[in-house]
Design a protein around this motif. Sequence first.
Motif, short mmCIF file in Angstrom:
data_model
loop_
_atom_site.label_atom_id
_atom_site.label_comp_id
_atom_site.label_asym_id
_atom_site.label_seq_id
_atom_site.Cartn_x
_atom_site.Cartn_y
_atom_site.Cartn_z
N ALA A 4 1.94 4.52 7.03
CA ALA A 4 2.54 3.19 6.96
C ALA A 4 3.32 2.89 8.24
CB ALA A 4 3.45 3.06 5.75
N ASN A 5 4.07 3.88 8.74
CA ASN A 5 4.82 3.67 9.98
C ASN A 5 3.88 3.40 11.15
OD1 ASN A 5 7.35 3.87 8.83
ND2 ASN A 5 7.47 6.07 9.14
N ALA A 6 2.75 4.09 11.20
CA ALA A 6 1.77 3.84 12.26
C ALA A 6 1.20 2.42 12.14
CB ALA A 6 0.65 4.88 12.18
N GLU A 7 0.93 1.99 10.92
CA GLU A 7 0.43 0.62 10.70
C GLU A 7 1.48 -0.41 11.09
OE1 GLU A 7 -2.67 -0.56 9.78
OE2 GLU A 7 -3.20 1.52 10.17
N TYR A 8 2.74 -0.14 10.76
CA TYR A 8 3.82 -1.06 11.14
C TYR A 8 3.90 -1.18 12.67
CZ TYR A 8 5.78 -1.39 6.41
OH TYR A 8 5.98 -1.64 5.08
N GLU A 9 3.75 -0.08 13.37
CA GLU A 9 3.80 -0.12 14.84
C GLU A 9 2.69 -1.02 15.39
OE1 GLU A 9 5.88 0.80 17.33
OE2 GLU A 9 7.20 1.21 15.63
N ARG A 35 0.84 -1.21 0.00
CA ARG A 35 0.00 0.00 0.00
C ARG A 35 0.87 1.25 0.00
NH1 ARG A 35 -4.27 -0.42 4.68
NH2 ARG A 35 -4.84 1.61 3.83
N ASN A 36 1.98 1.22 0.71
CA ASN A 36 2.89 2.36 0.73
C ASN A 36 3.59 2.53 -0.61
OD1 ASN A 36 6.02 3.25 1.77
ND2 ASN A 36 4.29 4.53 2.40
N GLU A 37 3.99 1.42 -1.24
CA GLU A 37 4.62 1.50 -2.57
C GLU A 37 3.64 2.08 -3.59
OE1 GLU A 37 5.67 -2.56 -3.32
OE2 GLU A 37 7.47 -2.46 -2.08
N LEU A 38 2.39 1.65 -3.53
CA LEU A 38 1.38 2.17 -4.46
C LEU A 38 1.13 3.66 -4.23
CD1 LEU A 38 -1.15 -0.78 -4.54
CD2 LEU A 38 0.37 -0.03 -6.38
N PHE A 39 1.20 4.10 -2.98
CA PHE A 39 1.06 5.52 -2.66
C PHE A 39 2.13 6.33 -3.40
CE2 PHE A 39 2.57 9.11 -0.12
CZ PHE A 39 1.39 9.84 0.07
N HIS A 40 3.37 5.83 -3.33
CA HIS A 40 4.47 6.55 -3.99
C HIS A 40 4.33 6.53 -5.50
CE1 HIS A 40 6.77 7.66 -0.50
NE2 HIS A 40 6.54 6.45 0.01
N ARG A 41 3.93 5.40 -6.06
CA ARG A 41 3.72 5.33 -7.51
C ARG A 41 2.59 6.25 -7.96
NH1 ARG A 41 3.94 -1.01 -8.49
NH2 ARG A 41 6.15 -1.30 -8.13
N PHE A 42 1.50 6.25 -7.23
CA PHE A 42 0.34 7.06 -7.57
C PHE A 42 0.71 8.54 -7.55
CE2 PHE A 42 -3.52 9.35 -6.31
CZ PHE A 42 -4.36 9.00 -7.35
N ASP A 87 19.80 -1.22 14.39
CA ASP A 87 19.50 -0.29 13.30
C ASP A 87 18.44 -0.83 12.35
OD1 ASP A 87 21.27 -2.34 12.49
OD2 ASP A 87 21.91 -1.18 10.76
N PHE A 88 18.09 -2.08 12.48
CA PHE A 88 17.24 -2.73 11.49
C PHE A 88 15.97 -3.34 12.08
CE2 PHE A 88 16.33 -6.72 9.11
CZ PHE A 88 15.95 -6.16 7.90
N VAL A 89 16.08 -3.90 13.26
CA VAL A 89 14.97 -4.65 13.87
C VAL A 89 14.13 -3.70 14.73
CG1 VAL A 89 14.39 -6.57 15.40
CG2 VAL A 89 16.33 -6.75 13.86
N PRO A 90 12.81 -3.75 14.60
CA PRO A 90 11.93 -2.89 15.42
C PRO A 90 12.12 -3.16 16.92
CG PRO A 90 10.71 -3.89 13.63
CD PRO A 90 12.05 -4.54 13.64
N GLU A 91 11.92 -2.13 17.72
CA GLU A 91 12.13 -2.19 19.16
C GLU A 91 11.32 -3.29 19.83
OE1 GLU A 91 14.04 -1.46 22.53
OE2 GLU A 91 14.46 -0.35 20.69
N LYS A 92 10.09 -3.49 19.39
CA LYS A 92 9.24 -4.53 20.00
C LYS A 92 9.86 -5.92 19.85
CE LYS A 92 5.39 -3.52 21.99
NZ LYS A 92 5.26 -3.74 23.39
#
Length: 164
Positions: free
Chosen positions: A61-66, A18-25, A99-104
Amino acid sequence: FWYHALPAYLSYRYVQRRNELFHRFHQKQNRPGDEDDDVMSSSFPLSTMFSSFFLLSDTDANAEYEKLHNYFSPIIEKQVWEQRGFYIKHAQFLSTRDDFVPEKYLEWCKKVQDQAPTKLEKGEALKIAEESLRGTKYENAIEYWEETPIGVASIGAVHRCRLR
């Protein structure tokens, strides 16, 4: 394992797509004079509504990832502890990637560094240590052995002992 891992993978991938499509759109919308814009406008006149409903900006997208991290992290952690071996080893590796893995995920991955479960029965570690010393000049070197390990990894355990 896949019963739990596949929904997690697909959920993360869905947000990513969905985030990739946002950027393409938005990339297409910002190119003046492009004939694709005319096709896009005529074939999809409600593009603004589509954009706000389906596509995800980086912030959204970041909020959804959280939300996904909060939901799936305990599920994946439980699977790692149950599956052991390969999965514990990878959790140990991932625990080094702040640097790569989410805090949770890091919260429990770091625990795996020294709290990995072992299948040793009581007295089995001492027996292995004594057998490995048998036939050497250190054969009777162990004076005291603490049965509870002070550190555990996926391939071994560390016990406190006193030598003679």
